[in-house]
Design a protein around this motif. Sequence first.
Motif, mmCIF file in Angstrom:
data_model
loop_
_atom_site.group_PDB
_atom_site.id
_atom_site.type_symbol
_atom_site.label_atom_id
_atom_site.label_comp_id
_atom_site.label_asym_id
_atom_site.label_seq_id
_atom_site.Cartn_x
_atom_site.Cartn_y
_atom_site.Cartn_z
ATOM 1 N N GLN A 243 2.655 7.050 -6.948
ATOM 2 C CA GLN A 243 1.700 8.056 -7.420
ATOM 3 C C GLN A 243 2.283 9.461 -7.380
ATOM 4 O O GLN A 243 1.693 10.393 -7.922
ATOM 5 C CB GLN A 243 0.429 7.986 -6.568
ATOM 6 N N GLU A 244 3.452 9.610 -6.754
ATOM 7 C CA GLU A 244 4.126 10.899 -6.697
ATOM 8 C C GLU A 244 5.292 10.912 -7.682
ATOM 9 O O GLU A 244 5.831 9.877 -8.052
ATOM 10 C CB GLU A 244 4.625 11.167 -5.272
ATOM 11 N N SER B 18 0.834 -1.204 0.000
ATOM 12 C CA SER B 18 0.000 0.000 0.000
ATOM 13 C C SER B 18 0.872 1.259 0.000
ATOM 14 O O SER B 18 0.597 2.224 -0.739
ATOM 15 C CB SER B 18 -0.916 -0.002 1.232
ATOM 16 N N ALA B 19 1.920 1.245 0.804
ATOM 17 C CA ALA B 19 2.847 2.386 0.840
ATOM 18 C C ALA B 19 3.561 2.549 -0.497
ATOM 19 O O ALA B 19 3.797 3.670 -0.963
ATOM 20 C CB ALA B 19 3.859 2.200 1.963
ATOM 21 N N GLN C 173 2.395 1.749 -3.446
ATOM 22 C CA GLN C 173 1.441 2.338 -4.395
ATOM 23 C C GLN C 173 1.378 3.857 -4.229
ATOM 24 O O GLN C 173 1.387 4.603 -5.214
ATOM 25 C CB GLN C 173 0.052 1.729 -4.197
ATOM 26 N N LYS C 174 1.339 4.310 -2.989
ATOM 27 C CA LYS C 174 1.316 5.754 -2.720
ATOM 28 C C LYS C 174 2.609 6.406 -3.221
ATOM 29 O O LYS C 174 2.583 7.505 -3.779
ATOM 30 C CB LYS C 174 1.150 6.007 -1.225
ATOM 31 N N HIS D 106 7.107 9.081 -10.328
ATOM 32 C CA HIS D 106 6.221 7.957 -10.672
ATOM 33 C C HIS D 106 7.008 6.695 -11.017
ATOM 34 O O HIS D 106 6.779 6.041 -12.040
ATOM 35 C CB HIS D 106 5.293 8.348 -11.838
ATOM 36 N N LEU E 113 5.383 7.141 4.429
ATOM 37 C CA LEU E 113 4.048 6.781 3.949
ATOM 38 C C LEU E 113 3.431 5.628 4.746
ATOM 39 O O LEU E 113 2.309 5.222 4.484
ATOM 40 C CB LEU E 113 4.112 6.399 2.462
#
Length: 533
Positions: free
Chosen positions: A334-335, A327-328, A330-331, A338, A377
């Motif tokens: 997204q920044e 999950s971290a 993926q975050k 990328h 994150l």
Amino acid sequence: MSAAASESQDIETVTTAVSTNPGRRGQPDNKTRRYDRQLRLWAATGQAALESSRILVIGASATSTSILKNLVLPGIGHFTILDHHSVTPEDAGNNFFLEGPKSIGKRRADEAVRLLAELNDSVEGRADHRNVEEVLNSNPQYFLEFNVVIAHNMQPALVDKLAKYLWSEPSHPIMMVVRSAGFVSEFFIQFHEHSIIESHSETTPSLRIDKPFPELHAHAMSIDFEKMDPTEHAHVPYVVILVSALEDWKKSHGGNPPKTYAEKQQFKKRIQGMRRKPDEENFEEAEAQAYRAWTETTVPSEISALFKDSGLSSLTPSSPPFFQLLSALQKFTQESPHTLPLTSTLPDMRSDTKSYIHLQTLYKRQAEEEKAKFKSLISEDVRETIGDEMIDLFVKNAHALVVMRGREWGSFDQDRAALAMDPSGKETAKLATHLAFSALSSLTLQHQTPTVAALKAEVERIAGTDVELPEEQLDAAVGEVARAPTADLPNMAAFLGGMVAQETIKMITRQYVPQKGYLVIDMVDMWTGAVGA
């Protein structure tokens, strides 16, 4: 300077991470020296997982003891052999872990445990003389004391019952079902979900030549190739050459990298034109690695697919650590820029020591910054639960993460559509052999003699009309199974034991990618292959 130097340092760290001898500073102790070679494969983390594992093997057959031999030697923590039989003359003739005629009449589990224990005094072995059927009926929770349950040529009804029980909860142990008959065999791993951080993929992480981080970009742009002396010029790392060449290319191409075939060839010629002498190997490397300059660094498709995994979509505070970290990740992607977190590991390349170490320092510094960003994150409570060691390992291997979904024992044979899709060309021989074993189990349940005719009829019943198996391949498979339906041959036991132990180690250590589906082995025609994956 070769990147192999940095890799050797990693190996040294790995092989001394388990423990060191306090009497000799920095020197590994006897235990570490014993396991030195395998530590180079799965490191201290894998060894720790092995040493904390508990394995149950049902039946002390020749194959079962061969499997255990290959698990005891690398140092599993504990094994139990569950077997109520005594040694027969047949056992004494085909099992290397019995003392021939001396063992006849003695408890088979006792004899096997005693001799297997001699291989590694750090492994705990135990013999259980109870009947597996009685244990399964009266105390099925017994099986939950283990990480892995291995059953070889177990009665089909008991296999089905045990497999169903172990499948009933995702937290229950992994089960490995092994079947052999003469010179053919197969095995199957039953598991719900298996996440792997250290898959040891051959895919190399991106060096981000197309998206250089600020320090790398500044370093590449600071180099004046025209003013360098010949020795320095011949030892500029190819990463720096490519970043510099790509930047120059973009200035005259609207900020775009080479796109067409003609442009890519022109870019390579530019690199050739940067040489001063024809034997400058660093520029040869840069030309060979030129694809890195025009290949956009993105999140690999295999990793992007994991972001859609059900384990992530249903994430809760109690979810496994792997999915908390995913999950971290993926975050993070997204920044900008990328991509996955940068790795500090550089490949082997032609360079001098000073230039290589400087480049490695740049990558290591940026990797640490991005790792810190990744950790930010993750919630504080999750970080404390998981620990920095696992987070560091996850970030290092973020480009090669794997999540596998298994299936229940026997479900493949009940899926007519899957059976019909599986065979193609030579693959039909593998399916024919698997179906011959399934037919043998079915006939055993029906108390029928496994003749060639009966096996062929049962194969056709299981497979249905949509599966067409060449007559020659089906005859070969059922012929061998009918010839020796319960034979446990020493050479097959040795080979099969190594294969099953290898996959067991992968499951225990959560390193490397284990076999999925049924792995079929034919020692008549000498091939192996998977069906139902």
